[in-house]
Structure formats: structure tokens, C-alpha cells
Motif scaffolding. Structure first.
Motif, PDB file in Angstrom:
ATOM      1  N   ARG A 135      20.087 -46.226   7.859  1.00 36.08           N
ATOM      2  CA  ARG A 135      19.177 -44.821   8.294  1.00 36.08           C
ATOM      3  C   ARG A 135      18.634 -45.238   9.725  1.00 36.08           C
ATOM      4  NH1 ARG A 135      14.841 -42.374   5.490  1.00 36.08           N
ATOM      5  NH2 ARG A 135      14.127 -44.137   4.719  1.00 36.08           N
ATOM      6  N   VAL A 136      18.550 -44.790  10.622  1.00 42.32           N
ATOM      7  CA  VAL A 136      17.862 -44.860  11.823  1.00 42.32           C
ATOM      8  C   VAL A 136      16.988 -43.826  12.427  1.00 42.32           C
ATOM      9  CG1 VAL A 136      17.988 -45.619  14.336  1.00 42.32           C
ATOM     10  CG2 VAL A 136      19.901 -46.278  12.687  1.00 42.32           C
ATOM     11  N   GLU A 146      13.356 -45.254  21.526  1.00 39.96           N
ATOM     12  CA  GLU A 146      12.645 -46.113  20.492  1.00 39.96           C
ATOM     13  C   GLU A 146      13.540 -46.138  19.152  1.00 39.96           C
ATOM     14  OE1 GLU A 146       8.610 -45.308  19.479  1.00 39.96           O
ATOM     15  OE2 GLU A 146       8.783 -46.772  17.717  1.00 39.96           O
ATOM     16  N   PHE A 147      14.098 -47.092  18.727  1.00 47.05           N
ATOM     17  CA  PHE A 147      15.013 -47.179  17.598  1.00 47.05           C
ATOM     18  C   PHE A 147      14.249 -47.629  16.428  1.00 47.05           C
ATOM     19  CE2 PHE A 147      18.194 -47.485  21.050  1.00 47.05           C
ATOM     20  CZ  PHE A 147      18.491 -46.065  21.041  1.00 47.05           C
ATOM     21  N   ARG A 148      14.150 -47.044  15.230  1.00 45.93           N
ATOM     22  CA  ARG A 148      13.607 -47.658  14.088  1.00 45.93           C
ATOM     23  C   ARG A 148      14.379 -47.572  12.998  1.00 45.93           C
ATOM     24  NH1 ARG A 148       7.920 -47.780  13.462  1.00 45.93           N
ATOM     25  NH2 ARG A 148       6.986 -47.791  15.565  1.00 45.93           N
ATOM     26  N   TYR A 149      14.270 -48.720  12.103  1.00 49.21           N
ATOM     27  CA  TYR A 149      15.399 -48.694  10.930  1.00 49.21           C
ATOM     28  C   TYR A 149      14.404 -48.755   9.681  1.00 49.21           C
ATOM     29  CZ  TYR A 149      18.984 -50.249  14.381  1.00 49.21           C
ATOM     30  OH  TYR A 149      19.950 -50.273  15.039  1.00 49.21           O
ATOM     31  N   PRO A 150      13.967 -47.704   9.268  1.00 53.70           N
ATOM     32  CA  PRO A 150      12.730 -47.700   8.045  1.00 53.70           C
ATOM     33  C   PRO A 150      13.380 -48.473   7.049  1.00 53.70           C
ATOM     34  CG  PRO A 150      13.926 -45.366   8.513  1.00 53.70           C
ATOM     35  CD  PRO A 150      14.695 -46.342   9.435  1.00 53.70           C
ATOM     36  N   ASP A 151      14.353 -48.688   6.463  1.00 55.65           N
ATOM     37  CA  ASP A 151      14.844 -49.504   5.366  1.00 55.65           C
ATOM     38  C   ASP A 151      14.938 -50.918   5.708  1.00 55.65           C
ATOM     39  OD1 ASP A 151      15.164 -47.032   4.168  1.00 55.65           O
ATOM     40  OD2 ASP A 151      17.108 -46.682   4.586  1.00 55.65           O
ATOM     41  N   ALA A 164      30.097 -51.451  11.930  1.00 54.35           N
ATOM     42  CA  ALA A 164      31.241 -50.645  12.006  1.00 54.35           C
ATOM     43  C   ALA A 164      31.628 -50.289  10.323  1.00 54.35           C
ATOM     44  CB  ALA A 164      32.496 -51.612  12.581  1.00 54.35           C
ATOM     45  N   GLY A 165      32.211 -49.345  10.224  1.00 52.05           N
ATOM     46  CA  GLY A 165      32.517 -48.899   8.948  1.00 52.05           C
ATOM     47  C   GLY A 165      31.562 -48.304   7.928  1.00 52.05           C
ATOM     48  N   ARG A 166      30.260 -48.332   8.268  1.00 52.23           N
ATOM     49  CA  ARG A 166      29.187 -48.081   7.653  1.00 52.23           C
ATOM     50  C   ARG A 166      28.521 -46.651   8.154  1.00 52.23           C
ATOM     51  NH1 ARG A 166      25.015 -52.418   5.800  1.00 52.23           N
ATOM     52  NH2 ARG A 166      23.506 -50.641   5.330  1.00 52.23           N
ATOM     53  N   THR A 167      28.218 -45.600   7.227  1.00 50.96           N
ATOM     54  CA  THR A 167      27.890 -44.426   8.038  1.00 50.96           C
ATOM     55  C   THR A 167      26.380 -44.648   8.394  1.00 50.96           C
ATOM     56  OG1 THR A 167      29.178 -43.127   6.568  1.00 50.96           O
ATOM     57  CG2 THR A 167      27.168 -41.842   7.634  1.00 50.96           C
ATOM     58  N   ALA A 168      26.036 -44.046   9.654  1.00 53.08           N
ATOM     59  CA  ALA A 168      24.616 -44.133  10.076  1.00 53.08           C
ATOM     60  C   ALA A 168      24.071 -42.805   9.997  1.00 53.08           C
ATOM     61  CB  ALA A 168      24.648 -44.608  11.669  1.00 53.08           C
ATOM     62  N   THR A 169      22.961 -42.588   9.466  1.00 50.83           N
ATOM     63  CA  THR A 169      22.128 -41.312   9.329  1.00 50.83           C
ATOM     64  C   THR A 169      21.101 -41.333  10.280  1.00 50.83           C
ATOM     65  OG1 THR A 169      20.881 -41.954   7.486  1.00 50.83           O
ATOM     66  CG2 THR A 169      22.967 -40.704   6.894  1.00 50.83           C
TER      67      THR A 169
END
Ligand code: HEC
Ligand SMILES: [Cu+2]
Length: 347
Positions: A135-136, A146-151, A164-169
Motif C-alpha cells: 500500500r502506498v 511524497e510517498f508514504r507506505y503506511p504498513d 516486481a510481481g506484487r500488486t501495489a494499491t
């Protein structure tokens, strides 16, 4: 015939040739898979869905073009006046023809509408593969990202890392005016609107490991064109390593210039606008600088992240990027060097 009269057709031909050359020059970029902002060599599932739709509509348009132009050419040749003064028969109204040229385009439009609307719906739904998405939150600022990765507890700027290969929401919003998040290789644009969250998702291909360009795609003021970003698609292992590095508080400054720069930074106006985790710097006007040394560029992709460029930026941010929101009293050359040494050490 006057001289001007004979010049004009040549001028028109020349202009057309130049225009054609310029457009064809664009095609060399479009047709180049390694062109950084090509939209026609997608590097994700979502990009491919848009590309497939584009391909379908393109080929349908080719069929329509050839059909219509062919029919026109046939008519012009077949029914031309063969001799001077020859009477040419005139036709008024043809029910069959008129029904045909109403019904056929309707069918064509329907054939375009069904896949288009279903692709729009797929994009709007939650991603098809929801296991373990990254999650971004993307926040547009005049004129940086600005990019935040809450998890993951990571906050960074201008350089987005995804495995690569993992879905980004991705949740897109804005801190000020309307921007638009766009990484052409990954898919379409998503508007960044203040007080609103727009969502998108995509899964970077394994073959897309590497660096991709993106930029703001909605005019947002003076430095819109310099509101760029990089997307780094990493292997799973490299992404995990990057996350570990970014989660950590800022590395304690070693001795020498870097340490002097750190002390200077804490006493300067810098801390009112910038955050460096684990220090007194907790400002949120500008990019988080906790790991600024690990970025490849500064000022939203404008200049390479080198000690010289950093010092130059700190001494003259308005000279590098006119009108940007970093406004501060003049910094001396020696101080700028210390700041740069410190910021470079923040890896
Ligand atoms: C008034 C707020 C403000 C102050 C004070 C300020 N900055 Fe900034 N800074 C910003 C903004 C806003 C940006 C983003 C500029 C852009 O790219 O449009 C920025 C960008 C930067 C960047 C580039 C970061 C990146 O990843 O692109 C560095 C490095 C930086 N500032 C260092 C400093 C230093 C060192 C000081 C103190 C000497 C300082 N700043 C003072 C607002 C400020
Ligand atoms: Cu913009």
C-alpha cells in the motif's frame, strides 16, 4: 505566374516535410521499448489492459480508415468526368446507403464501448490479486511527490520503490492544488485532488525490474514540468532491503564535515520545513530528508544527487527551480558544503 505564386506550394511542401519529420521523430521514441516514458510497452498488468484496449481501437480505426478512404477513392475514380463537357448523373438521397452509414458506425461504437467500459470498471474495482499488496499513499505537492507506505513505516519523496510481481494499491491525493500521478509504463494517469483520495493498482512485471520515469500530468503551476518522479521496480529481496534501510532512523553523523553539517542543520531554518527522523527536524513543508542520501536525484528528478548539486541547491534553490517553495536566507558556500556532506551521509 508571379514569383510569390510559385514559392507558396514549395513552402507548403517544405512545411509538411518538416512537420512529418518531427512527428516521425516522436515515433522513434514511441516505438522504442527502452524509452523511459513509452506508453506502448507496458510493464504491468494494468498497463497491459490499457494497451490491449488501445491496440483493439487502433486496428478498428485502421479498418474504418481503409474502408472509408478506399470507398471514396473508388467513387472518385469510377464516377469521374471522363471528357470535357460530359454530363455527370446526379443522385439525391439513397435510403439504403443512409441507413447503412448510420447503423455501421453505431455497431463500431458499440464494439469500442463494451471493452472500454469493462476495462474502466476493472480499474475501479479492487485489484484481482489482493494477496499481500504493497500500500502506498501518493501526495502531490507543488512541485514534488511524497510517498508514504503506511504498513511499512516508510516516508520518502520523488523516488518510489515497488517490488516486481506484487500488486501495489495506490491512494492518490494532494496537499495543495490538483496534480496527476502518471508513470506511463505502469498505466494511466490518476488525478491527485486535495481532500479526495483516488485509487489505482498495478502489478509491476518481473521483466520491468529497473528504473522508470513518471511525472505530474496535470498543470499545477510554474514548475509543473519539473514535478517528476522515478519508479524503481525492485526484486523482492532488494525491495525488502530498501524497506529495512528506509525504516531506520537517520544514521548518526560520523565525524568531520557530515557531523558539523548535522549540528548546523539542527540550528538552521531547515528543520521548520524538513523531517529527519530521530532528530529535532520535524517540518512537513518539504520532502522527508531522513534518507535523502539514498536517492539518485533531488528537486523532483531535476538534478542528480551529488555533493556539488546538493550544495548548489541549498545555496540557490530559486536559481535551480524558479518559484519552488524552498525559501530561506542565503547560505554561505562553506555552510552549504557542510549541509551537503551531512545530507549525503543520510543513506
Ligand atoms: C520554507 C521551507 C523550507 C526550508 C526553510 C528549507 N527547505 Fe529544503 N525544501 C523545501 C521544499 C518545498 C522542497 C521541495 C522543492 C521542490 O522540489 O520543488 C525542498 C527540497 C529540499 C531538498 C531536495 C530533496 C529532494 O529529495 O528532492 C534538499 C536536499 C533540501 N530541501 C535541503 C534543505 C536544507 C539543507 C535547508 C536548510 C539550509 C532547507 N532545505 C530549508 C522547503 C524548505
Ligand atoms: Cu503538475
Amino acid at each position: 505566374m508571379t514569383r510569390a505564386g510559385s514559392l507558396r506550394p514549395r513552402l507548403i511542401t517544405l512545411s509538411c516535410a518538416i512537420l512529418f519529420a518531427i512527428s516521425a521523430g516522436g515515433c522513434t521514441q514511441l516505438a522504442n521499448p527502452s524509452a523511459p516514458q513509452s506508453t506502448v510497452f507496458p510493464g504491468s498488468d494494468w498497463g497491459r489492459m490499457i494497451q490491449d484496449l488501445y491496440g483493439l481501437i487502433f486496428w478498428m480505426a485502421v479498418v474504418v480508415f481503409v474502408g472509408v478512404e478506399g470507398f471514396l477513392l473508388y467513387t472518385v475514380i469510377r464516377f469521374r468526368r471522363r471528357r470535357e463537357g460530359e454530363a455527370v448523373s446526379q443522385t439525391h438521397g439513397n435510403t439504403l446507403l443512409e441507413v447503412a452509414w448510420t447503423v455501421v458506425p453505431s455497431i463500431v461504437l458499440l464494439m469500442i464501448a463494451v471493452p472500454t467500459i469493462s476495462t474502466i470498471f476493472i480499474g475501479d474495482m479492487p485489484p484481482p490479486v489482493t494477496t499481500n499488496p504493497v500500500r502506498v499513499t501518493v501526495i502531490g505537492h507543488q512541485w514534488w511527490w511524497e510517498f508514504r507506505y503506511p504498513d511499512l513505516g516508510v516516508v520518502t519523496a520523488n523516488e518510489l520503490h515497488l517490488p516486481a510481481g506484487r500488486t501495489a494499491t495506490i491512494e492518490v491525493t494532494s496537499a495543495d492544488v490538483i496534480h496527476s500521478f502518471w508513470v506511463p509504463k505502469m498505466g494511466g494517469k490518476v488525478d491527485a485532488i486535495p481532500t479526495r483520495i483516488n485509487t489505482m493498482w498495478f502489478t509491476p512485471d518481473a521483466a520491468a525490474v529497473g528504473e522508470h520515469f513518471g511525472q505530474c500530468a496535470e498543470f499545477c503551476g510554474l514548475q509543473h514540468a519539473n514535478m517528476r518522479m522515478r519508479l524503481f521496480v525492485d526484486t523482492a529481496a532488494n525491495f525488502d532491503a530498501w524497506v529495512q534501510q528506509q525504516r531506520a532512523p537517520a544514521s548518526a553523523a560520523a565525524a568531520g564535515d557530515a557531523q558539523q553539517g548535522a549540528e548546523l542543520f539542527q540550528r538552521s531554518a531547515c528543520i521548520t520545513c524538513h523531517t529527519i527522523k530521530g532528530t529535532n527536524a520535524q517540518g512537513t513543508i518539504g520532502p522527508d530528508l531522513t534518507h535523502v542520501g539514498s536517492r539518485t536525484t533531488i528537486a523532483a528528478g531535476m538534478i542528480d544527487n551529488t555533493p556539488e548539486n546538493l550544495a548548489h541547491w541549498i545555496r540557490d534553490p530559486q536559481g535551480v527551480k524558479v518559484g519552488n517553495k524552498m525559501v530561506l536566507p542565503q547560505v554561505s558556500e562553506s555552510d552549504a558544503r557542510l549541509f551537503a556532506a551531512y545530507l549525503q551521509s543520510l543513506r
